[in-house]
Design a protein around this motif. Sequence first.
Motif, PDB file in Angstrom:
ATOM      1  N   LYS A  22       0.760  -1.319  -0.136  1.00 40.22           N
ATOM      2  CA  LYS A  22       0.101   0.128  -0.114  1.00 40.22           C
ATOM      3  C   LYS A  22       0.883   1.393   0.110  1.00 40.22           C
ATOM      4  O   LYS A  22       1.630   1.244   0.713  1.00 40.22           O
ATOM      5  N   THR A  24       0.676   5.914  -1.308  1.00 39.24           N
ATOM      6  CA  THR A  24      -0.002   6.676  -2.228  1.00 39.24           C
ATOM      7  C   THR A  24       0.847   7.917  -2.217  1.00 39.24           C
ATOM      8  O   THR A  24       1.700   8.206  -1.487  1.00 39.24           O
ATOM      9  N   VAL A  97      -2.768   5.972  -6.051  1.00 38.63           N
ATOM     10  CA  VAL A  97      -2.884   5.030  -4.842  1.00 38.63           C
ATOM     11  C   VAL A  97      -2.839   3.611  -5.437  1.00 38.63           C
ATOM     12  O   VAL A  97      -3.337   3.227  -6.067  1.00 38.63           O
ATOM     13  N   TYR A  98      -1.929   2.963  -4.763  1.00 42.79           N
ATOM     14  CA  TYR A  98      -1.585   1.499  -4.613  1.00 42.79           C
ATOM     15  C   TYR A  98      -2.164   0.632  -3.615  1.00 42.79           C
ATOM     16  O   TYR A  98      -1.559   0.910  -2.545  1.00 42.79           O
ATOM     17  N   ASP A  99      -2.978  -0.336  -3.715  1.00 43.75           N
ATOM     18  CA  ASP A  99      -3.367  -1.045  -2.652  1.00 43.75           C
ATOM     19  C   ASP A  99      -3.540  -2.364  -3.103  1.00 43.75           C
ATOM     20  O   ASP A  99      -4.795  -2.714  -3.594  1.00 43.75           O
ATOM     21  N   THR A 172      -3.008   4.566   2.339  1.00 37.25           N
ATOM     22  CA  THR A 172      -3.803   4.903   0.974  1.00 37.25           C
ATOM     23  C   THR A 172      -5.167   5.949   1.249  1.00 37.25           C
ATOM     24  O   THR A 172      -5.814   5.743   2.153  1.00 37.25           O
TER      25      THR A 172
END
Length: 183
Positions: A22, A24, A97-99, A172
């Motif tokens: 996760k 951002t 945003v990476y999750d 995030t």
Amino acid sequence: MAENQATTYLTRTPDTPTNNKKYTLSVWVKVDNSNTGDYTYIMSSDGGSTLREHIVFEDAAAPFLKWYSRNASSTVSNLSTNRIFRDPSAWMHLVFVYDSTAVEADRQKIYVNGVRETSFRTNTPLGADVVGQINNTTNPPKIGMLGQGTSSAQDGAFDGCMSHFHFCDGQTYDADTFGETDA
């Protein structure tokens, strides 16, 4: 970034990530693609072989945003916007945003000026529980150039200005966390 792109970039040397699945990234950019090649990197981690992740404006003639990630054997995600970014006088607020723990549709989100991008020319979705390369201690990421580049050989040096660069490890956030855009 300074005018002399031959020597300007930043490196982020991360500690052990809070959660490398996760993150951002929020940044204001003003891009001048007139003096670059095919790539203008915002942030990149690249070991030079297989592990890599790039957030980049691609194609100087008709620049679009690309967010690309590869693991040891194949592409793990590839988002390329249909939207083209040609106005060198405009400031843009970009949020990535990476999750990889979220549902598939929300694993990677791109916001431009507070609006989520939903139209992609390339859309290879991120798999579940994939470790992000930018939030990784293996290949420290670079801001404003290709992750494996050096100050003497800057492939895809960022040509423009960046401001208010925020990298949120293990968190995030949507675009409205970083401010609001006037209508």
